[in-house]
Write an enzyme that holds these catalytic residues in place. Structure first.
Site, PDB file in Angstrom:
ATOM      1  N   ASN A   1      -4.397   6.297  -1.024  1.00  0.00           N
ATOM      2  CA  ASN A   1      -3.581   6.649   0.154  1.00  0.00           C
ATOM      3  C   ASN A   1      -2.829   7.961  -0.027  1.00  0.00           C
ATOM      4  O   ASN A   1      -2.554   8.668   0.946  1.00  0.00           O
ATOM      5  CB  ASN A   1      -2.614   5.516   0.503  1.00  0.00           C
ATOM      6  CG  ASN A   1      -3.361   4.377   1.191  1.00  0.00           C
ATOM      7  OD1 ASN A   1      -4.444   4.579   1.720  1.00  0.00           O
ATOM      8  ND2 ASN A   1      -2.787   3.195   1.172  1.00  0.00           N
TER       9      ASN A   1
ATOM     10  N   HIS B   1      -3.584  -3.438  -5.812  1.00  0.00           N
ATOM     11  CA  HIS B   1      -3.792  -2.935  -4.455  1.00  0.00           C
ATOM     12  C   HIS B   1      -5.266  -3.027  -4.084  1.00  0.00           C
ATOM     13  O   HIS B   1      -6.097  -2.250  -4.560  1.00  0.00           O
ATOM     14  CB  HIS B   1      -3.293  -1.483  -4.360  1.00  0.00           C
ATOM     15  CG  HIS B   1      -3.374  -0.919  -2.984  1.00  0.00           C
ATOM     16  ND1 HIS B   1      -3.780   0.365  -2.726  1.00  0.00           N
ATOM     17  CD2 HIS B   1      -3.124  -1.473  -1.774  1.00  0.00           C
ATOM     18  CE1 HIS B   1      -3.762   0.570  -1.421  1.00  0.00           C
ATOM     19  NE2 HIS B   1      -3.375  -0.538  -0.827  1.00  0.00           N
TER      20      HIS B   1
ATOM     21  N   GLU C   1      -6.670  -0.824  -7.100  1.00  0.00           N
ATOM     22  CA  GLU C   1      -5.778   0.050  -7.866  1.00  0.00           C
ATOM     23  C   GLU C   1      -4.782  -0.857  -8.596  1.00  0.00           C
ATOM     24  O   GLU C   1      -4.079  -1.644  -7.966  1.00  0.00           O
ATOM     25  CB  GLU C   1      -5.031   0.995  -6.919  1.00  0.00           C
ATOM     26  CG  GLU C   1      -5.946   2.038  -6.286  1.00  0.00           C
ATOM     27  CD  GLU C   1      -5.248   2.917  -5.253  1.00  0.00           C
ATOM     28  OE1 GLU C   1      -5.654   4.074  -5.099  1.00  0.00           O
ATOM     29  OE2 GLU C   1      -4.302   2.437  -4.587  1.00  0.00           O
TER      30      GLU C   1
ATOM     31  N   SER D   1       0.809  -1.214   0.000  1.00  0.00           N
ATOM     32  CA  SER D   1       0.000   0.000   0.000  1.00  0.00           C
ATOM     33  C   SER D   1       0.841   1.262   0.000  1.00  0.00           C
ATOM     34  O   SER D   1       0.336   2.330  -0.305  1.00  0.00           O
ATOM     35  CB  SER D   1      -0.982   0.010   1.167  1.00  0.00           C
ATOM     36  OG  SER D   1      -0.369  -0.400   2.335  1.00  0.00           O
TER      37      SER D   1
HETATM   38  P1  NAI Z   1      -0.646  -9.264   7.856  1.00  0.00           P
HETATM   39  O1  NAI Z   1       0.452  -9.109   8.849  1.00  0.00           O
HETATM   40  O2  NAI Z   1      -2.044  -9.408   8.322  1.00  0.00           O
HETATM   41  O3  NAI Z   1      -0.337 -10.546   6.964  1.00  0.00           O
HETATM   42  C1  NAI Z   1       0.916 -10.836   6.395  1.00  0.00           C
HETATM   43  C2  NAI Z   1       0.994 -12.348   6.195  1.00  0.00           C
HETATM   44  O4  NAI Z   1       2.140 -12.633   5.426  1.00  0.00           O
HETATM   45  C3  NAI Z   1       1.121 -13.122   7.512  1.00  0.00           C
HETATM   46  O5  NAI Z   1       0.206 -14.210   7.495  1.00  0.00           O
HETATM   47  C4  NAI Z   1       2.582 -13.601   7.491  1.00  0.00           C
HETATM   48  O6  NAI Z   1       2.744 -14.846   8.140  1.00  0.00           O
HETATM   49  C5  NAI Z   1       2.825 -13.715   6.004  1.00  0.00           C
HETATM   50  N1  NAI Z   1       4.215 -13.586   5.562  1.00  0.00           N
HETATM   51  C6  NAI Z   1       5.124 -12.669   5.947  1.00  0.00           C
HETATM   52  N2  NAI Z   1       6.275 -12.855   5.278  1.00  0.00           N
HETATM   53  C7  NAI Z   1       6.073 -13.916   4.446  1.00  0.00           C
HETATM   54  C8  NAI Z   1       6.884 -14.601   3.489  1.00  0.00           C
HETATM   55  N3  NAI Z   1       8.134 -14.226   3.252  1.00  0.00           N
HETATM   56  N4  NAI Z   1       6.335 -15.650   2.829  1.00  0.00           N
HETATM   57  C9  NAI Z   1       5.067 -16.041   3.069  1.00  0.00           C
HETATM   58  N5  NAI Z   1       4.242 -15.421   3.942  1.00  0.00           N
HETATM   59  C10 NAI Z   1       4.746 -14.369   4.617  1.00  0.00           C
HETATM   60  O7  NAI Z   1      -0.475  -8.041   6.831  1.00  0.00           O
HETATM   61  P2  NAI Z   1      -1.569  -7.342   5.894  1.00  0.00           P
HETATM   62  O8  NAI Z   1      -2.217  -6.232   6.631  1.00  0.00           O
HETATM   63  O9  NAI Z   1      -2.393  -8.380   5.249  1.00  0.00           O
HETATM   64  O10 NAI Z   1      -0.613  -6.636   4.823  1.00  0.00           O
HETATM   65  C11 NAI Z   1       0.049  -7.378   3.830  1.00  0.00           C
HETATM   66  C12 NAI Z   1       0.392  -6.467   2.657  1.00  0.00           C
HETATM   67  O11 NAI Z   1      -0.806  -5.864   2.170  1.00  0.00           O
HETATM   68  C13 NAI Z   1       1.350  -5.320   2.983  1.00  0.00           C
HETATM   69  O12 NAI Z   1       2.187  -5.111   1.873  1.00  0.00           O
HETATM   70  C14 NAI Z   1       0.401  -4.149   3.200  1.00  0.00           C
HETATM   71  O13 NAI Z   1       0.999  -2.901   2.906  1.00  0.00           O
HETATM   72  C15 NAI Z   1      -0.668  -4.445   2.186  1.00  0.00           C
HETATM   73  N6  NAI Z   1      -1.970  -3.834   2.448  1.00  0.00           N
HETATM   74  C16 NAI Z   1      -2.488  -3.799   3.710  1.00  0.00           C
HETATM   75  C17 NAI Z   1      -3.735  -3.222   3.944  1.00  0.00           C
HETATM   76  C18 NAI Z   1      -4.336  -3.187   5.305  1.00  0.00           C
HETATM   77  O14 NAI Z   1      -5.397  -2.546   5.484  1.00  0.00           O
HETATM   78  N7  NAI Z   1      -3.755  -3.846   6.300  1.00  0.00           N
HETATM   79  C19 NAI Z   1      -4.524  -2.616   2.845  1.00  0.00           C
HETATM   80  C20 NAI Z   1      -3.911  -2.786   1.550  1.00  0.00           C
HETATM   81  C21 NAI Z   1      -2.678  -3.339   1.385  1.00  0.00           C
END
Ligand code: NAI
Length: 311
Positions: free
Chosen positions: A212, A162, A174, A141
């Site tokens: 954002n 996104h 996006e 994001s």
């Molecule tokens: P989260 O922390 O809930 O989930 C991340 C997941 O990825 C976890 O299950 C973790 O175990 C796993 N993980 C981490 N490194 C890994 C790897 N090397 N290989 C496999 N799995 C791996 O995070 P979230 O909030 O889902 O964010 C993830 C991405 O999405 C980030 O890039 C964030 O910027 C983006 N994003 C987040 C939003 C939000 O509202 N939280 C909205 C839009 C995008």
């Protein structure tokens, strides 16, 4: 190794994409995997450990059950139909803890931790695993996709997809192109997002993309207004609700999104664009995060929270 599966026929799917890889089954990834499987795509869902994979899959099951119960309650579906749909969607999702199972995917979406160094290492590995025609998409994001696309060795195949939280409900995606993204890859990615029932918009690889870029500085400006003592946080929030028609005021929204997330987005931009005044970080935001008051998820930020309810 994930065995070949036959994609369930669906008029919604696009011909270029049969198998989708989803890496990171957290808040965002589980929603994307679920939405893709519901649209009829085969999904290889990867997380780092069996525990985090199981947690992601359980989240999908919970969300599907909730959604299907609503159909049954409305009388649209019988309980048998709900059971069949549940089995069909879950049958299309193949959990794995190894990236090697992504080899045969036509599109791999990454939603792992928001850290550019970790993403660089990940994309290097992914580029060596996924078949050459496979598209690699990031759900980042706030990072610049161009900063890690090159590590894959195939930057022309890399785009941003996104999604917004909660993915199952939010309509926007996006679709982000870097200066190196192949227009054909971009076109397929856009049509794929539309095939999920989402509304895709096109954007260049610029800080915060569209939403954002406009939203986060707006939250920061609301905090500066409060810090200067120009208005109280309650009056700022109510003004933007009643005067601008926003469903939630900016300071409530900052709490809702998470103050740590808001801070880390702004700090990332400041580091990369130190002369851009619109990315300035409010002092109270740093202080709240230092105190562990991260907003809704910790029960206190600028406001106090009881679960999803602002007190
Ligand atoms: P989260 O922390 O809930 O989930 C991340 C997941 O990825 C976890 O299950 C973790 O175990 C796993 N993980 C981490 N490194 C890994 C790897 N090397 N290989 C496999 N799995 C791996 O995070 P979230 O909030 O889902 O964010 C993830 C991405 O999405 C980030 O890039 C964030 O910027 C983006 N994003 C987040 C939003 C939000 O509202 N939280 C909205 C839009 C995008």
């Amino acid at each position: 190794m994930i065995r070949g599966t036959v994609r369930a026929f669906s008029s919604k799917t696009i011909p270029e994409i049969t198998r989708v890889g989803m890496v990171g089954l957290g808040l965002m990834g589980h929603g994307i995997a679920q939405t893709a499987a519901m649209a009829g795509y085969d999904v290889v869902a990867v997380d780092m450990t069996q525990k985090s994979l199981d947690a992601g899959l359980a989240r999908i099951e919970g969300s599907l059950n909730k959604l299907h119960a609503r159909h049954v309650k409305k009388g649209d579906w019988t309980t048998d139909k709900a059971k069949d749909e549940f089995a069909a969607v879950m049958g299309r999702i193949h959990g794995s803890v190894t990236n090697k199972d992504l080899a045969d995917c036509d599109l791999v979406i990454e939603a792992i931790v928001e850290n550019v160094d970790i993403k660089k290492v990940f994309y290097k590995e992914l580029g060596g695993i996924v078949k050459p025609s496979g598209i690699l998409a990031s759900n980042t994001s706030s990072l610049s996709i161009g900063d890690f696309a090159g590590s894959s060795g195939r930057p022309s195949q890399v785009v941003g997809l996104h999604f917004f939280n909660p993915v199952q409900l939010m309509k926007l995606v996006e679709v982000v192109e870097t200066s190196q993204t192949d227009p054909k890859v971009f076109d397929i990615s856009k049509r794929w997002a539309a095939s999920l029932g989402k509304t895709p918009v096109s954007c260049k690889d610029t800080p915060g993309f569209i939403v954002n870029r406009l939203l986060v500085p707006n939250l920061a400006q609301a905090l500066f207004l409060m810090e200067r003592g120009d208005a109280s946080m309650e009056d700022i929030d109510i003004s933007m609700q009643l005067g601008a028609g926003h469903p939630m005021g900016p300071i409530t929204l900052a709490d809702y999104v998470g103050l740590d997330t808001t801070l880390s987005i702004l700090e990332g931009w400041v580091k990369k664009y130190p002369n851009e005044p619109i990315f300035a970080v409010p002092e109270s935001l740093r202080q709240k995060v230092k105190e562990g008051k991260l907003g809704r998820k910790t029960g206190e930020g600028y406001y106090k929270w009881d679960g999803d309810k602002r007190l």
